[in-house]
Design a protein around this motif. Structure first.
Motif, short mmCIF file in Angstrom:
data_model
loop_
_atom_site.label_atom_id
_atom_site.label_comp_id
_atom_site.label_asym_id
_atom_site.label_seq_id
_atom_site.Cartn_x
_atom_site.Cartn_y
_atom_site.Cartn_z
N PRO A 1 21.87 26.30 22.50
CA PRO A 1 22.38 24.93 22.40
C PRO A 1 21.90 24.06 23.57
CG PRO A 1 24.13 26.53 22.04
CD PRO A 1 22.95 27.29 22.56
N GLN A 2 21.78 22.78 23.32
CA GLN A 2 21.30 21.87 24.35
C GLN A 2 22.21 21.87 25.57
OE1 GLN A 2 20.67 17.90 22.92
NE2 GLN A 2 19.70 17.20 24.80
N GLU A 3 23.50 22.12 25.36
CA GLU A 3 24.45 22.12 26.48
C GLU A 3 24.12 23.20 27.50
OE1 GLU A 3 27.20 21.57 22.79
OE2 GLU A 3 25.16 22.27 23.21
N PHE A 4 23.39 24.21 27.08
CA PHE A 4 23.06 25.32 27.97
C PHE A 4 21.63 25.26 28.50
CE2 PHE A 4 26.31 27.81 25.27
CZ PHE A 4 27.35 27.31 26.02
N TYR A 5 20.95 24.13 28.25
CA TYR A 5 19.61 23.99 28.80
C TYR A 5 19.71 23.80 30.32
CZ TYR A 5 17.42 23.36 24.20
OH TYR A 5 16.94 23.56 22.92
N ALA A 6 18.72 24.30 31.03
CA ALA A 6 18.69 24.15 32.48
C ALA A 6 17.25 24.06 32.94
CB ALA A 6 19.39 25.33 33.15
#
Length: 209
Positions: A163-168
Motif C-alpha cells: 500500500p502507498q501508506e507504507f512506501y518509504a
C-alpha cells in the motif's frame, strides 16, 4: 617461506584491500560484514528510534475515535513463512510493529538483533510484530536467513502490492500502528528499538485499546 613473506610485503595495500572486497562480494559476505559494522554503530546509542510521548492521556488524545477509523493498509495481504496468507486489516485492535527489510540490506541486518530482543521483551497478544521482507525470488532465501540467524519474530512477505501508506525512501523502515489502525510512528533507516522508551511506548499504546 621467507621469499613468500617478502613477496607479500611487495603487494600494495590497495591491492590486498581490493582482493578482500572482491572475496566478500563473490561469497555474498559483504552484506554481513557491512551489517556488523553498522551494528557497532547502533551499539553506541546514537541511533535510538524516535517515538512520541508515552503518557496514556497523550495517546488517548491522538486516537479519539477508537474503533471508528479504517485500518491503514486495508486490503493488503501478507504471507507467513508457513504459507498462511493474512489480511493486514485483521490486525486492527492490536499494536503493530512493522519493519520492512531485505536480506541484501546491511542496515536491516544490523538492527535485527535489537528488534529480536524487543520482541522477546514486549511480545503479547496485544502487540503484533510484522517483519516484512521485500526480497524477490521467493521465500526460500528469507527462510534460510532467518533459520541461520535464529530469529523467532514473525516474518512475512507481501502477497499483493504494498500500500502507498507504507512506501518509504529507504529500507529498513519501521512503522508503529495503533490499535485503531493509525500510523503513530515511522522511522526510515536503521535504529535501536530495544530501548526503555520504545518498550514503554508499545506497552502504553496497547493499554489504550
Amino acid at each position: 617461506m621467507n621469499k613468500f613473506k617478502l613477496a607479500l610485503k611487495k603487494i600494495p595495500g590497495w591491492a590486498i584491500t581490493l582482493l578482500l572486497v572482491g572475496i566478500l562480494y563473490t561469497t555474498g559476505l559483504h552484506t554481513e560484514a557491512i551489517g556488523q559494522v553498522q551494528r557497532l554503530l547502533l551499539a553506541t546509542g546514537l541511533k535510538k528510534a524516535d517515538v512520541p510521548e508515552t503518557s496514556s492521556a497523550t495517546i488517548a488524545e491522538e486516537n479519539p475515535t477508537a474503533g471508528a477509523a479504517e485500518m491503514v493498509g486495508s486490503g493488503f495481504k501478507i504471507t507467513s513463512m508457513d504459507g498462511e496468507t493474512i489480511d493486514f486489516g485483521s490486525l486492527k485492535g492490536k499494536v503493530v510493529f512493522m519493519n520492512i527489510w531485505a536480506t541484501w540490506c546491511p542496515p536491516c541486518i544490523a538492527e535485527m538483533p535489537n528488534i529480536q530482543h524487543l520482541y522477546d521483551q514486549v511480545s503479547s497478544d496485544k502487540i503484533a510484530f510484522v517483519m516484512l521482507s521485500v526480497d524477490e525470488g521467493g521465500k526460500e532465501k528469507v527462510q534460510k536467513f532467518i533459520r541461520r540467524k535464529g530469529y523467532t519474530f514473525p516474518v512475512y512477505m507481501p502477497a499483493n502490492q504494498l500500500p502507498q501508506e507504507f512506501y518509504a525512501n529507504a529500507i529498513p523502515t519501521t512503522f508503529i500502528i495503533s490499535p485503531e489502525g493509525k500510523i503513530v510512528a515511522k522511522q526510515e533507516g536503521m535504529a535501536e528499538y530495544d530501548t526503555p522508551e520504545v518498550r514503554e511506548y508499545l506497552s502504553k499504546l496497547a493499554e489504550t485499546d
